[in-house]
Write an enzyme that holds these catalytic residues in place. Sequence first.
Site, PDB file in Angstrom:
ATOM      1  N   SER A 124       0.820  -1.217   0.000  1.00 43.40           N
ATOM      2  CA  SER A 124       0.000   0.000   0.000  1.00 43.40           C
ATOM      3  C   SER A 124       0.853   1.267   0.000  1.00 43.40           C
ATOM      4  CB  SER A 124      -0.862   0.043   1.258  1.00 43.40           C
ATOM      5  OG  SER A 124      -1.666  -1.086   1.347  1.00 43.40           O
ATOM      6  N   HIS A 145      -0.162  -1.672  -7.420  1.00 43.36           N
ATOM      7  CA  HIS A 145      -1.007  -1.445  -6.243  1.00 43.36           C
ATOM      8  C   HIS A 145      -2.479  -1.554  -6.602  1.00 43.36           C
ATOM      9  CE1 HIS A 145      -2.646   1.461  -3.023  1.00 43.36           C
ATOM     10  NE2 HIS A 145      -2.632   0.235  -2.567  1.00 43.36           N
ATOM     11  N   GLU A 157      -2.324   1.156  -9.421  1.00 46.03           N
ATOM     12  CA  GLU A 157      -1.218   2.103  -9.583  1.00 46.03           C
ATOM     13  C   GLU A 157       0.043   1.298  -9.944  1.00 46.03           C
ATOM     14  OE1 GLU A 157      -2.187   5.770  -6.567  1.00 46.03           O
ATOM     15  OE2 GLU A 157      -1.730   3.846  -5.649  1.00 46.03           O
ATOM     16  N   ASN A 196      -3.332   6.613  -1.786  1.00 44.57           N
ATOM     17  CA  ASN A 196      -3.197   6.465  -0.330  1.00 44.57           C
ATOM     18  C   ASN A 196      -2.628   7.708   0.344  1.00 44.57           C
ATOM     19  OD1 ASN A 196      -4.457   4.076  -0.016  1.00 44.57           O
ATOM     20  ND2 ASN A 196      -2.624   2.820  -0.027  1.00 44.57           N
TER      21      ASN A 196
HETATM   22  N1  LIG Z   1      -6.200  -4.460   2.711  1.00 45.19           N
HETATM   23  C1  LIG Z   1      -6.223  -3.542   1.759  1.00 45.19           C
HETATM   24  O1  LIG Z   1      -7.207  -2.831   1.597  1.00 45.19           O
HETATM   25  C2  LIG Z   1      -5.046  -3.369   0.832  1.00 45.19           C
HETATM   26  C3  LIG Z   1      -5.226  -2.630  -0.340  1.00 45.19           C
HETATM   27  C4  LIG Z   1      -4.151  -2.501  -1.238  1.00 45.19           C
HETATM   28  C5  LIG Z   1      -2.920  -3.066  -0.919  1.00 45.19           C
HETATM   29  N2  LIG Z   1      -2.779  -3.773   0.245  1.00 45.19           N
HETATM   30  C6  LIG Z   1      -1.467  -4.368   0.512  1.00 45.19           C
HETATM   31  O2  LIG Z   1      -1.550  -5.753   0.190  1.00 45.19           O
HETATM   32  C7  LIG Z   1      -0.694  -6.492   1.058  1.00 45.19           C
HETATM   33  C8  LIG Z   1      -1.542  -7.515   1.784  1.00 45.19           C
HETATM   34  O3  LIG Z   1      -2.524  -6.862   2.536  1.00 45.19           O
HETATM   35  P1  LIG Z   1      -3.819  -7.647   3.061  1.00 45.19           P
HETATM   36  O4  LIG Z   1      -4.769  -6.633   3.533  1.00 45.19           O
HETATM   37  O5  LIG Z   1      -4.233  -8.661   2.048  1.00 45.19           O
HETATM   38  O6  LIG Z   1      -3.186  -8.389   4.341  1.00 45.19           O
HETATM   39  P2  LIG Z   1      -3.759  -9.635   5.146  1.00 45.19           P
HETATM   40  O7  LIG Z   1      -3.215  -9.507   6.509  1.00 45.19           O
HETATM   41  O8  LIG Z   1      -5.222  -9.793   4.939  1.00 45.19           O
HETATM   42  O9  LIG Z   1      -3.039 -10.873   4.401  1.00 45.19           O
HETATM   43  C9  LIG Z   1      -1.645 -11.014   4.383  1.00 45.19           C
HETATM   44  C10 LIG Z   1      -1.357 -12.490   4.177  1.00 45.19           C
HETATM   45  O10 LIG Z   1       0.058 -12.631   4.008  1.00 45.19           O
HETATM   46  C11 LIG Z   1       0.400 -13.878   4.580  1.00 45.19           C
HETATM   47  N3  LIG Z   1       1.843 -13.903   4.776  1.00 45.19           N
HETATM   48  C12 LIG Z   1       2.593 -13.310   5.738  1.00 45.19           C
HETATM   49  N4  LIG Z   1       3.899 -13.563   5.548  1.00 45.19           N
HETATM   50  C13 LIG Z   1       3.978 -14.331   4.422  1.00 45.19           C
HETATM   51  C14 LIG Z   1       5.061 -14.913   3.715  1.00 45.19           C
HETATM   52  N5  LIG Z   1       6.317 -14.771   4.114  1.00 45.19           N
HETATM   53  N6  LIG Z   1       4.773 -15.641   2.614  1.00 45.19           N
HETATM   54  C15 LIG Z   1       3.491 -15.802   2.203  1.00 45.19           C
HETATM   55  N7  LIG Z   1       2.432 -15.270   2.829  1.00 45.19           N
HETATM   56  C16 LIG Z   1       2.670 -14.533   3.921  1.00 45.19           C
HETATM   57  C17 LIG Z   1      -0.434 -13.951   5.850  1.00 45.19           C
HETATM   58  O11 LIG Z   1      -0.550 -15.283   6.315  1.00 45.19           O
HETATM   59  C18 LIG Z   1      -1.759 -13.383   5.364  1.00 45.19           C
HETATM   60  O12 LIG Z   1      -2.641 -14.380   4.903  1.00 45.19           O
HETATM   61  C19 LIG Z   1      -0.030  -5.485   1.992  1.00 45.19           C
HETATM   62  O13 LIG Z   1       1.228  -5.137   1.488  1.00 45.19           O
HETATM   63  C20 LIG Z   1      -0.993  -4.311   1.947  1.00 45.19           C
HETATM   64  O14 LIG Z   1      -0.339  -3.087   2.209  1.00 45.19           O
HETATM   65  C21 LIG Z   1      -3.815  -3.939   1.116  1.00 45.19           C
END
Ligand SMILES: NC(=O)c1ccc[n+]([C@@H]2O[C@H](COP(=O)([O-])OP(=O)(O)OC[C@H]3O[C@@H](n4cnc5c(N)ncnc54)[C@H](O)[C@@H]3O)[C@@H](O)[C@H]2O)c1
Length: 289
Positions: A124, A145, A157, A196
Amino acid sequence: MLKIDDIKKICVIGAGNMGHQISVCAALAGFNVTCNDISQNMLDNAKDFAQTYLKERVAKGKLTEEQANLALARLTFTQDLEQATGGADFVIEAAVENLDIKRKLFSDLDRIAPPHAILTTNSSYIVSSRIADATKRPEKVCNMHFFNPALVMKLVEVVQNPHTSEETIQLAMDLCQKLGKIGVRLKKEIYGFVVNRVLTAIKNEALFLADAGIATPEEIDTAIVNALGHPMGPFKLMDLTGIDLAYQICMERYKESLDPKDKPSPLLVEKYVKQEFGKKTNKGWYSYA
Ligand SMILES: NC(=O)c1ccc[n+]([C@@H]2O[C@H](COP(=O)([O-])OP(=O)(O)OC[C@H]3O[C@@H](n4cnc5c(N)ncnc54)[C@H](O)[C@@H]3O)[C@@H](O)[C@H]2O)c1
């Protein structure tokens, strides 16, 4: 030179909020997808989601049964990183928002994934140059992104770092198009990118107002929705994207800046400590049955 039609297999790292939907989106667009996570539970949930979602799309007449079955057949869920990245042409990393974890992952991906594979991060906020130097292929690394929910939101993005090649950016933009998304290219990287940075300004102000007791989260959301025409207020949005993520983002920023204003606000800390992360735990700023 790699072209979009050469991309057959996409590996998605992380089966959480973002990864499970990006995986289904890519399978629907005709790619073979392996979704990897360290948690078997998250992978099982992602597989259940894919089955239910695709069935619902058939019931709504949005997909034929054949299209749904084909998409499901293209999806594999595995804890095994070598299996996930083996033969992958393109990787979309959507693991937890933590720089050290992402750097370790990219160093592993660089070792395991085929040399031609493009490595992208869905972070993010974290710019890809902070991660690219953990690999020996920085020219094949960039940010992609996506927005939440990834099956619905159109924008991606695409952010180049100073080492990203034109070929990599073109492939990422072409992939957006194949996924039915609108890719916006950022020519220079900046922490938080475009959307963001704007959303964070609103979120921080909303948290300040709630912390100061000026209005409740519900009242602030009502004000923003009805005055600015946003589909949801900043607190409802945090419930959707994850209060744990909002906290992690502040902490990652604070670790680097050591600026007290980057610290998570008292109310955000309280929610994080209580593990009220939003929709994913059925309670955040709002309660969900
Ligand atoms: N939640 C949002 O709205 C959103 C939007 C855009 C981008 N993002 C980005 O996307 C990424 C994920 O966010 P999310 O909300 O899906 O998080 P989340 O916590 O829902 O999921 C993250 C997942 O990563 C897994 N994980 C952790 N370490 C790992 C590894 N070494 N190898 C494989 N899997 C691993 C965890 O078990 C978990 O299932 C982040 O970088 C976040 O900034 C999130």
